[in-house]
Write a protein that holds these residues in place. Structure first.
Motif, short mmCIF file in Angstrom:
data_model
loop_
_atom_site.label_atom_id
_atom_site.label_comp_id
_atom_site.label_asym_id
_atom_site.label_seq_id
_atom_site.Cartn_x
_atom_site.Cartn_y
_atom_site.Cartn_z
N PRO A 169 0.81 -1.23 0.00
CA PRO A 169 0.00 0.00 0.00
C PRO A 169 0.84 1.27 0.00
O PRO A 169 0.38 2.32 -0.47
CB PRO A 169 -0.84 -0.12 1.28
CG PRO A 169 -0.12 -1.09 2.13
CD PRO A 169 0.58 -2.03 1.21
N VAL A 170 2.07 1.19 0.49
CA VAL A 170 2.96 2.36 0.43
C VAL A 170 3.29 2.68 -1.02
O VAL A 170 3.22 3.83 -1.46
CB VAL A 170 4.26 2.09 1.23
CG1 VAL A 170 5.23 3.26 1.06
CG2 VAL A 170 3.95 1.86 2.70
N LEU A 171 3.65 1.64 -1.79
CA LEU A 171 3.95 1.84 -3.21
C LEU A 171 2.71 2.33 -3.96
O LEU A 171 2.79 3.21 -4.82
CB LEU A 171 4.45 0.53 -3.82
CG LEU A 171 5.81 0.03 -3.32
CD1 LEU A 171 6.14 -1.33 -3.93
CD2 LEU A 171 6.90 1.04 -3.62
N GLY A 172 1.53 1.77 -3.63
CA GLY A 172 0.30 2.21 -4.26
C GLY A 172 0.00 3.67 -3.97
O GLY A 172 -0.45 4.42 -4.85
N THR A 173 0.25 4.09 -2.74
CA THR A 173 0.00 5.48 -2.35
C THR A 173 0.94 6.43 -3.08
O THR A 173 0.53 7.50 -3.54
CB THR A 173 0.16 5.63 -0.83
OG1 THR A 173 -0.76 4.76 -0.17
CG2 THR A 173 -0.11 7.06 -0.39
N LEU A 174 2.21 6.07 -3.19
CA LEU A 174 3.15 6.90 -3.94
C LEU A 174 2.75 6.98 -5.41
O LEU A 174 2.90 8.03 -6.05
CB LEU A 174 4.56 6.32 -3.81
CG LEU A 174 5.22 6.47 -2.43
CD1 LEU A 174 6.53 5.70 -2.39
CD2 LEU A 174 5.45 7.94 -2.09
N SER A 175 2.22 5.89 -5.96
CA SER A 175 1.77 5.88 -7.34
C SER A 175 0.61 6.85 -7.54
O SER A 175 0.57 7.62 -8.50
CB SER A 175 1.36 4.46 -7.75
OG SER A 175 0.97 4.42 -9.09
#
Length: 311
Positions: A169-175
């Motif tokens: 979810p961290v990577l998704g949020t940055l995306s």
């Protein structure tokens, strides 16, 4: 009544515009939270990428007639940026939080991590837009984040989940943060919502089709739970949440809109209580109040007239 009539027309228009922004933002929080609950429900009936494929594909196909017949003619110079936004905001963000839920990361924790979006936007604002949040906006963001911790803390638990899953979810949020900033800067961001959403859904569905095929297949599951979950994700979490997200983004700043999403974890828990009979507590209510205080700090740092006329 005479007092209202005596208010100058520009002031009345400003109040109406502000009221519209508040209504849109409230609806955004509710529908955005519904996406987490919908994914949680649907994962009991089908693999995660199959769910995301049919959510995106059905959404895009339903929007296609309107995108082709209503609004300006679609041109490649405007379509190509929307394909990029779809890869980042749809495929990247949805895959990040959905895979985390599918791997067993608690739904409340996923909602909490994705609510760090304002901080991600602040982190990326300088290299992308050459901007940074003011001290007051940072204060409001941290207050809102503290409220989310209070409201979500009692629901968080770390079970038998691989450590790397918490980074999804961290990577998704940055995306999503990158897509938010690029869309705010791009001239293609002025495309009507129904057209941009259609293109983004279809571009995301192409990515999810490859992943679903690798996961086991692309054919839909003939199961009432799967069909119900897809309909929920299409009409509430996609048409509702994403349309409201981009509408709010056009009427306000990226910092304010993303700060509003601080309310999504507590509202997610309310959805879970309604649908799954999960308990609520006064701790969650207290966190909701603290989150609202942070949002007010961020919102008041914006000039009121510009909120309704920034685009």
């Amino acid at each position: 009544m005479s007092d209202i009539a005596d208010v100058p027309s520009p002031a009345r228009n400003g109040l109406l515009a502000l009221a519209l922004v508040i209504i849109v933002e409230a609806a955004l929080v509710i529908t955005w939270s519904a996406g987490f609950v919908g994914v949680r429900f649907a994962t009991d009936h089908a693999p995660i990428f199959l769910i995301l494929l049919w959510r995106s594909l059905v959404s895009g196909l339903l929007l296609s007639p309107f995108a082709l017949t209503m609004g300006p003619k679609l041109r490649w110079k405007n379509v190509l940026p929307q394909i990029l936004f779809g890869a980042l905001a749809m495929a990247g963000y949805l895959a990040g939080f959905a895979m985390a839920i599918g791997r067993g990361v608690p739904t409340g924790l996923v909602a909490l991590i994705t609510d760090m979006l304002p901080l991600a936007v602040a982190l990326l604002s300088w290299p992308v837009l050459g901007q940074a949040l003011t001290g007051r906006q940072w204060l409001g963001s941290f207050v809102g984040f503290a409220g989310v911790l209070i409201a979500s803390g009692s629901a968080l638990s770390i079970g038998d989940v691989p450590l790397w899953a918490y980074g999804l979810p961290v990577l998704g949020t940055l995306s999503l943060a990158m897509a938010t900033l690029l869309q705010k800067r791009s001239p293609a961001g002025a495309m009507p919502v129904h057209q941009s959403l259609c293109i983004q859904c279809l571009s995301a569905s192409a990515i999810f089709a490859v992943l679903a095929w690798h996961e086991g297949g692309v054919l839909p599951a003939l199961d009432t739970g799967f069909i119900g979950g897809i309909l929920w994700l299409v009409f509430v979490a996609t048409f509702g949440a994403w349309s409201l997200y981009y509408l709010a983004l056009r009427k306000s700043s990226a910092a304010r809109v993303t700060a509003i999403l601080y309310l999504s974890p507590p509202v997610t828990m309310i959805w879970a209580w309604i649908m799954f009979d999960e308990p609520l507590s006064w701790v969650m209510a207290a966190g909701l109040v603290v989150s609202l205080a942070g949002i007010i700090i961020v919102a008041r740092s914006q000039a009121s007239p510009s909120v309704a006329s920034s685009n």
